[in-house]
Design an enzyme around this catalytic site. Structure first.
Site, short mmCIF file in Angstrom:
data_model
loop_
_atom_site.label_atom_id
_atom_site.label_comp_id
_atom_site.label_asym_id
_atom_site.label_seq_id
_atom_site.Cartn_x
_atom_site.Cartn_y
_atom_site.Cartn_z
N HIS A 158 9.13 3.26 15.17
CA HIS A 158 8.45 2.01 14.79
C HIS A 158 9.49 1.07 15.01
CE1 HIS A 158 4.63 3.58 13.01
NE2 HIS A 158 5.25 4.51 13.19
N ASP A 366 13.45 -6.79 15.51
CA ASP A 366 12.35 -6.14 14.60
C ASP A 366 11.51 -5.45 15.73
OD1 ASP A 366 10.70 -5.31 12.71
OD2 ASP A 366 10.69 -7.58 11.83
O1 LIG Z 1 10.75 3.96 3.38
P1 LIG Z 1 11.52 2.63 3.26
O2 LIG Z 1 13.01 2.97 3.46
O3 LIG Z 1 11.16 2.24 1.78
O4 LIG Z 1 11.06 1.44 4.36
C1 LIG Z 1 9.95 1.05 4.46
C2 LIG Z 1 9.48 1.36 5.95
O5 LIG Z 1 10.31 0.22 6.53
C3 LIG Z 1 9.81 0.25 8.00
O6 LIG Z 1 8.71 0.10 8.00
C4 LIG Z 1 7.39 -0.64 8.08
O7 LIG Z 1 6.86 -0.13 9.09
C5 LIG Z 1 5.72 0.58 8.79
C6 LIG Z 1 5.01 1.13 10.08
O8 LIG Z 1 4.76 0.06 11.04
C7 LIG Z 1 4.77 -0.19 7.99
O9 LIG Z 1 3.69 0.52 7.93
C8 LIG Z 1 5.70 -0.58 6.52
O10 LIG Z 1 4.79 -1.60 5.95
C9 LIG Z 1 6.61 -1.25 6.93
O11 LIG Z 1 7.69 -1.53 5.84
C10 LIG Z 1 10.12 1.67 8.72
O12 LIG Z 1 9.76 1.59 9.89
C11 LIG Z 1 9.32 2.73 8.07
O13 LIG Z 1 9.36 4.00 8.57
C12 LIG Z 1 9.83 2.71 6.27
O14 LIG Z 1 9.17 3.60 5.78
O1 LIG Z 2 4.61 -8.28 -0.21
C1 LIG Z 2 4.27 -7.79 0.75
C2 LIG Z 2 5.13 -7.84 1.63
C3 LIG Z 2 4.73 -7.06 2.98
N1 LIG Z 2 3.66 -6.57 3.14
C4 LIG Z 2 3.06 -5.84 4.19
O2 LIG Z 2 4.21 -4.87 4.62
C5 LIG Z 2 4.11 -4.76 6.18
C6 LIG Z 2 5.39 -5.36 6.72
O3 LIG Z 2 5.53 -4.68 8.05
P1 LIG Z 2 6.38 -5.53 9.10
O4 LIG Z 2 6.05 -4.96 10.51
O5 LIG Z 2 6.18 -7.01 9.40
O6 LIG Z 2 7.87 -5.46 8.43
P2 LIG Z 2 8.64 -3.97 8.19
O7 LIG Z 2 8.55 -4.10 6.67
O8 LIG Z 2 7.90 -2.79 8.71
O9 LIG Z 2 10.12 -4.07 8.84
C7 LIG Z 2 3.09 -5.78 6.45
O10 LIG Z 2 1.85 -5.13 6.67
C8 LIG Z 2 2.71 -6.70 5.20
O11 LIG Z 2 1.46 -7.18 5.23
C9 LIG Z 2 2.62 -6.30 1.76
O12 LIG Z 2 1.96 -5.69 1.74
N2 LIG Z 2 3.16 -6.95 0.69
#
Ligand SMILES: O=P(O)(O)OC[C@H]1O[C@H](O[C@H]2O[C@H](CO)[C@@H](O)[C@H](O)[C@H]2O)[C@H](O)[C@@H](O)[C@@H]1O
Ligand SMILES: O=c1ccn([C@@H]2O[C@H](COP(=O)(O)OP(=O)(O)O)[C@@H](O)[C@H]2O)c(=O)[nH]1
Length: 466
Positions: A158, A366
């Site tokens: 991702h 990103d």
């Molecule tokens: O699991 P964390 O260390 O708390 O971090 C949250 C996730 O961060 C990155 O993710 C995001 O991508 C997801 C898939 O596209 C999305 O569903 C999520 O909302 C994002 O925050 C990371 O790629 C994930 O593996 C982490 O779980």
């Molecule tokens: O207060 C928040 C901030 C973020 N998001 C969700 O978290 C995801 C963030 O995904 P993104 O790929 O932009 O960034 P990542 O956190 O994966 O690096 C998106 O679906 C947002 O709608 C959410 O639900 N609430």
């Protein structure tokens, strides 16, 4: 149809009332799992302290079994906080300066992957298709192969994949690359990430690009490709339209009446370029004083990985900077930056995106950035807003109607804000339609179907180089 086994570090569990977890990825994978029947396995997010974790906890919802394991304190520290978030995350986001290598953490990462494999293997049937997600679990296929599993195994990353020059600074780059070669299909977000992967194999002399998406490395033949992740575009657009009735959205609308709103939504992560973005907003206001008291910038920034020192440091820096700009430029009746440090639910978020004249999405790096796609999907077709997007987000490869910026160029981003706010309705509609059309025809269900189709057809490949 074969069963599907999804493995990811975090598992989006259905809510207590039985409704599915929100978020495009969760929705798409849950739909694929329901259709085929299958298992979603991962970490529970809980620690068992210094005791060996108990048995997997399993929960059945329709055709899906959720299987969760706890990890010990040491595992969480070494595998998750240590190697995944202090080595792989910074390296994959081009931040050599933030990578902290420790032998203990590296060993912990491989040990926890072996542990996951041992917990997963007894659940697997010979015909199952396994789909592993993200950087936490790169060595999982190698561990499963070691245990004799012959199933088709796919991997989707991702986050970005960096060029060879960056990757080789990681002491275990060879083991990580060897880990990838044990999959049958390796998916990246963009063609750039795929090129970096192929470039590494060539540069290090450990693999060949055989053409047609086929590679050979470490004695195995496998596929690799770019599969840009989408969102549930139509559902999100619908969501945003209905969100106008939400009380929080209505309150926000009233509070910005007579002003343009700019919105930024990011986990509090150094890869998101929040500091540079605040600087750009300040520069925009100082070089365009006519906009002072006419624009409100809402930055929604939930805390993330706060136990990792770099993230803790970021929290302080961003809060200080927002306070400084507000103090320097704000007036008694106008706060330029509204900084919200907690998570907002997706239905409110959808309504807030729709209120904003500009979606400001400027990560330094990103994998994709789903917020950029959600902002576009949430717009009112009659008077859409403008997306100002970093050229270093995966989404920039697709969203050609955005105003693309280099987030390191503070003045350039400030100019893009001025341009976006002054843009004619005709140009806004033209740019938005182009992006929306793309997002509707490349949504998250298609992403899921394409990946699974290619993983299934990878079954016809010879597996080893003769
Ligand atoms: O699991 P964390 O260390 O708390 O971090 C949250 C996730 O961060 C990155 O993710 C995001 O991508 C997801 C898939 O596209 C999305 O569903 C999520 O909302 C994002 O925050 C990371 O790629 C994930 O593996 C982490 O779980
Ligand atoms: O207060 C928040 C901030 C973020 N998001 C969700 O978290 C995801 C963030 O995904 P993104 O790929 O932009 O960034 P990542 O956190 O994966 O690096 C998106 O679906 C947002 O709608 C959410 O639900 N609430």
């Amino acid at each position: 149809m074969s069963r599907l086994i999804v493995v990811s570090n975090r598992v989006p569990m259905p809510a207590k009332d039985g409704s599915a977890a929100a978020g495009g990825l969760a929705v798409a994978l849950q739909a694929a799992l329901q259709a085929r029947g299958g298992i979603w396995m991962g970490w529970s997010g809980e620690s068992s302290g210094d005791r060996e974790p108990g048995a997997l906890s399993q929960l059945q919802k329709g055709n899906i079994t959720y299987a969760l394991t706890d990890l010990t304190d040491t595992d969480v520290e070494e595998y998750y906080r240590g190697f995944a978030n202090r080595v792989l995350w910074p390296i994959c986001h081009y931040r050599l300066d933030l990578a902290e290598y420790g032998r203990k953490e590296m060993a912990g990462y491989f040990r926890v992957n072996r542990f996951f494999a041992h917990r997963l293997a007894p659940l697997i049937q010979p015909d199952d298709i396994i789909w592993v997600h993200d950087y936490h679990l790169i060595p999982l296929a190698a561990e499963l192969r070691q245990m004799g599993l012959k199933n088709r195994i796919g991997f989707f990353l991702h986050i970005p994949w960096p060029p060879a020059d960056i990757l080789v600074t990681m002491p275990v780059h060879e083991e990580i690359m060897r880990g990838l070669s044990h999959y049958d299909l390796v998916g990246f977000q963009t063609d750039y990430d795929l090129q970096n992967f192929a470039g590494y194999l060539r540069r290090e002399g450990i693999g060949d690009d055989l053409g047609n998406g086929l590679f050979d490395s470490h004695g195995r033949i496998f596929k690799a490709g770019a599969y840009p992740i989408g969102i549930e575009t139509a559902a999100f657009a619908d969501f945003a339209e209905r969100a106008a009735d939400n009380v929080m959205v209505q309150k926000t609308r009233r509070s910005v009446e007579g002003r343009d709103m700019i919105i930024g939504v990011d986990r509090l992560d150094y890869s998101k370029g929040i500091i540079q973005r605040l600087e750009a907003f300040e520069r925009f206001l100082t070089t365009n004083p006519a906009y002072q008291n006419k624009v409100t910038y809402l930055q929604v920034t939930p805390k993330s990985r706060s136990e990792v020192p770099e993230y803790e440091h970021m929290q302080k820096m961003v809060a200080e900077q927002a306070g400084r700009v507000n103090g320097a430029i704000g007036t008694v009746d106008w706060v330029p930056i509204r900084y919200v440090n907690r998570s907002i639910s997706r239905n409110v978020l959808a309504g807030l995106y729709r209120l904003a004249t500009i979606g400001l999405v400027t990560p330094l790096r990103d994998g994709m950035n789903l917020v950029a796609k959600e902002y576009v999907a949430a717009q009112n077709p009659d008077r859409p807003g403008v997306l100002v997007l970093s050229r270093f987000a995966g989404a920039a490869r697709e969203l050609k109607g955005a105003l693309l910026v280099n987030p390191y160029d503070v003045e350039g981003t400030a100019n893009a804000l001025a341009r976006g706010l002054a843009m004619s309705l005709e140009e806004r509609r033209e740019r938005w339609s182009m992006m929306m059309e793309h997002l509707l025809s490349h949504d998250v269900s298609l992403w899921c179907e394409n990946f699974l189709r290619d993983l299934v057809t990878a079954a016809e490949l010879p597996r080893t180089v003769t």
